[in-house]
Structure formats: C-alpha cells, structure tokens
Design a protein around this motif. Structure first.
Motif, PDB file in Angstrom:
ATOM      1  N   VAL A  71       0.839  -1.198  -0.046  1.00 53.24           N
ATOM      2  CA  VAL A  71      -0.144  -0.193  -0.195  1.00 53.24           C
ATOM      3  C   VAL A  71       0.754   1.424  -0.062  1.00 53.24           C
ATOM      4  N   GLY A  72       0.473   2.234  -0.748  1.00 53.38           N
ATOM      5  CA  GLY A  72       1.183   3.327  -0.910  1.00 53.38           C
ATOM      6  C   GLY A  72       0.295   4.623  -0.719  1.00 53.38           C
ATOM      7  N   ILE A  73       0.713   5.611  -0.686  1.00 52.66           N
ATOM      8  CA  ILE A  73      -0.232   6.848  -0.608  1.00 52.66           C
ATOM      9  C   ILE A  73       0.135   7.534  -1.761  1.00 52.66           C
ATOM     10  N   SER A  74      -1.138   7.822  -2.503  1.00 53.15           N
ATOM     11  CA  SER A  74      -1.039   8.606  -3.849  1.00 53.15           C
ATOM     12  C   SER A  74      -0.608   9.919  -3.621  1.00 53.15           C
ATOM     13  N   PRO A  75      -0.190  10.594  -4.541  1.00 55.77           N
ATOM     14  CA  PRO A  75       0.169  12.063  -4.421  1.00 55.77           C
ATOM     15  C   PRO A  75      -0.886  13.029  -3.945  1.00 55.77           C
ATOM     16  N   GLU A  76      -2.318  12.705  -4.357  1.00 55.77           N
ATOM     17  CA  GLU A  76      -3.230  13.518  -4.166  1.00 55.77           C
ATOM     18  C   GLU A  76      -3.639  13.382  -2.674  1.00 55.77           C
ATOM     19  N   LEU A  77      -3.576  11.990  -2.044  1.00 60.01           N
ATOM     20  CA  LEU A  77      -3.919  11.794  -0.636  1.00 60.01           C
ATOM     21  C   LEU A  77      -2.609  12.391   0.069  1.00 60.01           C
ATOM     22  N   GLN A  78      -1.437  12.499  -0.437  1.00 62.43           N
ATOM     23  CA  GLN A  78      -0.195  13.243   0.393  1.00 62.43           C
ATOM     24  C   GLN A  78      -0.612  14.602   0.606  1.00 62.43           C
ATOM     25  N   VAL A  79      -1.117  15.162  -0.619  1.00 63.19           N
ATOM     26  CA  VAL A  79      -1.423  16.697  -0.498  1.00 63.19           C
ATOM     27  C   VAL A  79      -2.511  17.058   0.690  1.00 63.19           C
ATOM     28  N   ILE A  80      -3.649  16.046   0.579  1.00 64.09           N
ATOM     29  CA  ILE A  80      -4.666  16.309   1.672  1.00 64.09           C
ATOM     30  C   ILE A  80      -4.012  16.311   3.121  1.00 64.09           C
ATOM     31  N   ILE A  81      -3.160  15.112   3.361  1.00 61.39           N
ATOM     32  CA  ILE A  81      -2.529  14.785   4.446  1.00 61.39           C
ATOM     33  C   ILE A  81      -1.715  16.127   5.043  1.00 61.39           C
ATOM     34  N   ASP A  82      -0.715  16.530   3.870  1.00 62.21           N
ATOM     35  CA  ASP A  82      -0.003  17.864   4.321  1.00 62.21           C
ATOM     36  C   ASP A  82      -0.876  18.953   4.588  1.00 62.21           C
ATOM     37  N   GLU A  83      -2.121  19.135   3.924  1.00 62.31           N
ATOM     38  CA  GLU A  83      -2.716  20.330   4.122  1.00 62.31           C
ATOM     39  C   GLU A  83      -3.352  20.125   5.810  1.00 62.31           C
ATOM     40  N   ALA A  84      -3.824  19.017   6.069  1.00 61.85           N
ATOM     41  CA  ALA A  84      -4.439  18.656   7.251  1.00 61.85           C
ATOM     42  C   ALA A  84      -3.366  18.809   8.464  1.00 61.85           C
ATOM     43  N   LYS A  85      -2.061  18.400   8.157  1.00 59.99           N
ATOM     44  CA  LYS A  85      -1.274  18.869   9.330  1.00 59.99           C
ATOM     45  C   LYS A  85      -1.128  20.362   9.320  1.00 59.99           C
ATOM     46  N   ALA A  86      -0.750  20.927   8.328  1.00 60.02           N
ATOM     47  CA  ALA A  86      -0.644  22.461   8.337  1.00 60.02           C
ATOM     48  C   ALA A  86      -1.756  23.007   9.410  1.00 60.02           C
ATOM     49  N   GLU A  87      -2.927  22.491   8.920  1.00 58.10           N
ATOM     50  CA  GLU A  87      -3.956  23.204   9.647  1.00 58.10           C
ATOM     51  C   GLU A  87      -4.132  23.057  10.885  1.00 58.10           C
ATOM     52  N   CYS A  88      -3.660  21.827  11.439  1.00 56.05           N
ATOM     53  CA  CYS A  88      -3.738  21.406  12.720  1.00 56.05           C
ATOM     54  C   CYS A  88      -2.659  22.170  13.391  1.00 56.05           C
ATOM     55  N   GLU A  89      -1.420  22.503  12.622  1.00 55.72           N
ATOM     56  CA  GLU A  89      -0.501  23.027  13.391  1.00 55.72           C
ATOM     57  C   GLU A  89      -0.878  24.670  13.631  1.00 55.72           C
ATOM     58  N   LYS A  90      -1.480  25.212  12.713  1.00 63.57           N
ATOM     59  CA  LYS A  90      -2.112  26.491  12.822  1.00 63.57           C
ATOM     60  C   LYS A  90      -3.048  26.734  13.816  1.00 63.57           C
ATOM     61  N   VAL A  91      -4.080  25.673  14.138  1.00 66.08           N
ATOM     62  CA  VAL A  91      -4.908  25.825  15.083  1.00 66.08           C
ATOM     63  C   VAL A  91      -4.345  25.608  16.503  1.00 66.08           C
ATOM     64  N   THR A  92      -3.241  24.887  16.380  1.00 68.58           N
ATOM     65  CA  THR A  92      -2.473  24.633  17.951  1.00 68.58           C
ATOM     66  C   THR A  92      -1.777  25.867  18.219  1.00 68.58           C
ATOM     67  N   ALA A  93      -1.282  26.628  17.189  1.00 71.24           N
ATOM     68  CA  ALA A  93      -0.749  27.985  17.551  1.00 71.24           C
ATOM     69  C   ALA A  93      -1.683  28.718  17.915  1.00 71.24           C
ATOM     70  N   GLU A  94      -2.893  28.823  17.175  1.00 66.29           N
ATOM     71  CA  GLU A  94      -3.945  29.757  17.658  1.00 66.29           C
ATOM     72  C   GLU A  94      -4.396  29.604  18.997  1.00 66.29           C
ATOM     73  N   ASN A  95      -4.609  28.440  19.253  1.00 63.75           N
ATOM     74  CA  ASN A  95      -5.035  27.918  20.672  1.00 63.75           C
ATOM     75  C   ASN A  95      -3.774  28.470  21.824  1.00 63.75           C
ATOM     76  N   THR A  96      -2.653  28.319  21.295  1.00 62.96           N
ATOM     77  CA  THR A  96      -1.793  28.762  22.346  1.00 62.96           C
ATOM     78  C   THR A  96      -1.831  30.233  22.610  1.00 62.96           C
ATOM     79  N   ILE A  97      -1.993  31.003  21.536  1.00 64.32           N
ATOM     80  CA  ILE A  97      -2.166  32.388  21.693  1.00 64.32           C
ATOM     81  C   ILE A  97      -3.387  32.822  22.392  1.00 64.32           C
ATOM     82  N   LEU A  98      -4.464  32.151  22.161  1.00 67.08           N
ATOM     83  CA  LEU A  98      -5.916  32.403  22.963  1.00 67.08           C
ATOM     84  C   LEU A  98      -5.497  31.963  24.478  1.00 67.08           C
ATOM     85  N   ALA A  99      -4.892  30.911  24.785  1.00 69.23           N
ATOM     86  CA  ALA A  99      -4.565  30.407  26.025  1.00 69.23           C
ATOM     87  C   ALA A  99      -3.711  31.559  26.800  1.00 69.23           C
TER      88      ALA A  99
END
Length: 148
Positions: A71-99
């Motif tokens: 099983v491998g990860i298709s390029p399209e799926l990898q893009v979605i995974i990368d975007e989700a990781k970036a969004e998680c990092e952004k939300v985590t940073a926002e949560n830190t600021i709000l705290a």
C-alpha cells in the motif's frame, strides 16, 4: 446413503448427506455408512447398535491464508494529509495564543478587582469607537429637525 456428521462442511471433500451433530437426536436407519468429524461418542454408539459402519475422523486443519499487500499513498492523498497537518499546526498555534490572552485577561481581572476606576477605563478602552452616521441616517435626522 452415507451420512457425514460435521459442524462445518467446508474443507471436507467427500460425497454424502451432511448433518450438523449439534442437532442429532436419533440415528437414521437408512444410513449405509457414517463418517463423524469430531468427538461425538453418542452418535457412534447409536449407529454401531444398528450394525452400521461408523468411521471417526479428525477435523481437517485449516490452511493458513497469507496476503501480501503493498500500500502506498497517492500524491493526491499526500497533499490532503499535508494540508491537514498544516491546519492542525495553525490551530494549535492559535490555541496557544488564545490561552495566553485568556491568562492575561484573568490577570487583569484579578488586578482590577478592587480598582473600579481602572476597570472602567479598561472597559472604555475596549469599547468600539463611535461609528459615523450613514448618509441615510444624516438625511433622516435633518428631515426630523426640519419638521420641528
């Protein structure tokens, strides 16, 4: 007729009338031969009393099933995974600021608790600036003054 007593017929390669031993209540006198897969001494004894040949066999062992998946990860799926990781990092940073902002506000609340003038000054500071009236509001006010 050959009767075969077995819990499951899969893996048994012989012809006959398959019967589940769990539902056995009495022997069938029309049987010419009986094969029993597993340990069922009552079935064996009943048929032997009738003089019918009984053969007891061990259950066939299941063959192991091996599956090889690549099983491998298709390029399209990898893009979605990368975007989700970036969004998680952004939300985590926002949560830190709000705290941090919440901690600051709590500190201010404690500091202003007994200082009402300072608290009112801070409330006034946080209030939005007065907005300018719209052209329609100015026109309506002038019309109202003209009537008086």
């Amino acid at each position: 007729m050959k009767i075969i007593y077995a819990k499951k017929s899969s893996g048994i390669d012989e012809q006959g009338s398959f019967q589940n031993p769990s539902y056995y209540d009495k022997p069938s006198p029309s049987a010419k031969a009986v094969v029993i897969y597993g340990d069922y001494p009552q079935i064996k004894a009943d048929y032997e009393k009738l003089g019918i040949e009984v053969e007891v066999r061990d259950l066939p062992e299941a063959k192991p099933l091996t599956i090889d998946l690549k099983v491998g990860i298709s390029p399209e799926l990898q893009v979605i995974i990368d975007e989700a990781k970036a969004e998680c990092e952004k939300v985590t940073a926002e949560n830190t600021i709000l705290a941090e902002q919440l901690a600051t506000a709590q500190g201010e609340l404690i500091a202003f608790k007994n200082d009402i003038p300072a608290m009112q000054a801070r409330i006034d500071e946080l209030q939005p600036a007065d907005k300018k009236p719209t052209a329609a509001e100015v026109k309506a006010a002038k019309a109202e003054q003209a009537k008086e």
